[in-house]
Design an enzyme around this catalytic site. Structure first.
Site, short mmCIF file in Angstrom:
data_model
loop_
_atom_site.label_atom_id
_atom_site.label_comp_id
_atom_site.label_asym_id
_atom_site.label_seq_id
_atom_site.Cartn_x
_atom_site.Cartn_y
_atom_site.Cartn_z
N SER A 1 44.16 45.52 84.98
CA SER A 1 43.98 44.20 84.56
C SER A 1 42.56 43.99 83.91
O SER A 1 41.66 44.55 84.03
CB SER A 1 43.87 43.36 85.75
OG SER A 1 43.38 42.18 85.59
N GLU B 1 49.88 33.39 77.29
CA GLU B 1 49.12 32.79 78.31
C GLU B 1 47.99 32.15 77.27
O GLU B 1 47.20 32.55 77.03
CB GLU B 1 48.67 33.90 79.13
CG GLU B 1 49.43 34.56 80.04
CD GLU B 1 48.78 35.50 81.19
OE1 GLU B 1 47.44 35.63 81.01
OE2 GLU B 1 49.47 35.68 81.94
#
Length: 257
Positions: A163, A222
């Site tokens: 991440s 996103e």
């Protein structure tokens, strides 16, 4: 006698005329006018363009501003935690967790400046999520798998150790114009989302997961997720029209681990 004087006067006139004719410099003549000097302004030295140094920072060191982590490139070590986390002085979402308030100090000033500049023109951004530890990202990912299934979870959330939030260089931003679109794709149509898309590069940020780039980045669009890379890289990418780190640095990516 008079004739004699007349002859002498005539001869003298002839001799004086001959003398002056042979010496023109003796005759007073008007001086030619000279042109005024031309003032030449100093010219600035030519600007030598500074070439972009693509090797300035590592793309694999998790502490680097240009680290690339995706489904093909895990952080190393996978449980990496930045040592320079700070809480930026910016608006926070009401129920933000204690750890998600943090970002790397490398980006804190730029984030604060960007949000302050946006506010001047009536754009009110806030921090939804900043740093996430390896363990926190694991619990978040597992929850998405339980709720949506692994395939959907993998398209929207990174596994722990993969991440960007774990680097402390990525943030999810929301806004006040339409809070229902925070962390949703409709954020792209909000005032905040539109401003970020047009201006974030000026402050050293990129919208990390652009539309129609899922096969490159591994994740769906996103518009709220921005990544700090510094102004050298963000402006170079903007100038060249390259929207992903993978394409700019020719680093592999994709949708599969």
């Amino acid at each position: 006698m008079k004739k004699y004087l007349l002859v002498i006067s005539l001869v003298a006139s002839i001799l004086i005329g001959a003398y002056l004719f042979g010496h023109p410099s003796r005759v007073s003549a008007p001086k030619p006018s000279l042109p005024s000097p031309v003032k030449v302004s100093p010219q600035p030295a030519p600007t030598i363009p500074v070439s972009f140094n693509a090797a300035l920072y590592s793309t694999s060191d998790p502490a680097s501003l240009w680290v690339i982590t995706n489904k093909q490139h895990a952080l190393s070590p996978t449980n990496y935690a930045p040592s320079n986390l700070v809480v930026p002085t910016i608006p926070l979402r009401a129920n933000i967790t204690s750890s998600e308030k943090y970002v790397r100090s490398d980006m804190a000033t730029a984030l604060q400046t960007m949000i302050a500049d946006a506010k001047v023109v009536g754009i009110n951004l806030n921090l939804q999520s900043g740093y996430r530890s390896y363990s926190y990202q694991g619990s978040l990912y597992n929850r998405y798998v339980t709720q949506q299934g692994q395939a959907v979870a993998d398209s929207q959330s990174a596994r722990p150790g993969y991440s960007e939030h774990q680097t402390g260089l990525a943030v999810d931003l929301g806004g006040t114009s339409n809070p229902r679109c925070d962390i949703e794709q409709c954020y792209a149509a909000t005032l905040e989302g539109q401003w970020l898309a047009s201006n974030s590069y000026r402050f050293g940020f990129i919208v990390r997961y652009p539309i129609d780039k899922q096969t490159v980045t591994g994740y769906t669009y996103e518009p709220w997720h921005v990544r700090y890379v510094g102004t050298e890289l963000s402006q170079e990418m903007h100038t060249k029209g390259v929207s992903t780190l993978e394409e700019f640095f020719n680093v592999s990516g994709g949708e599969s681990y």
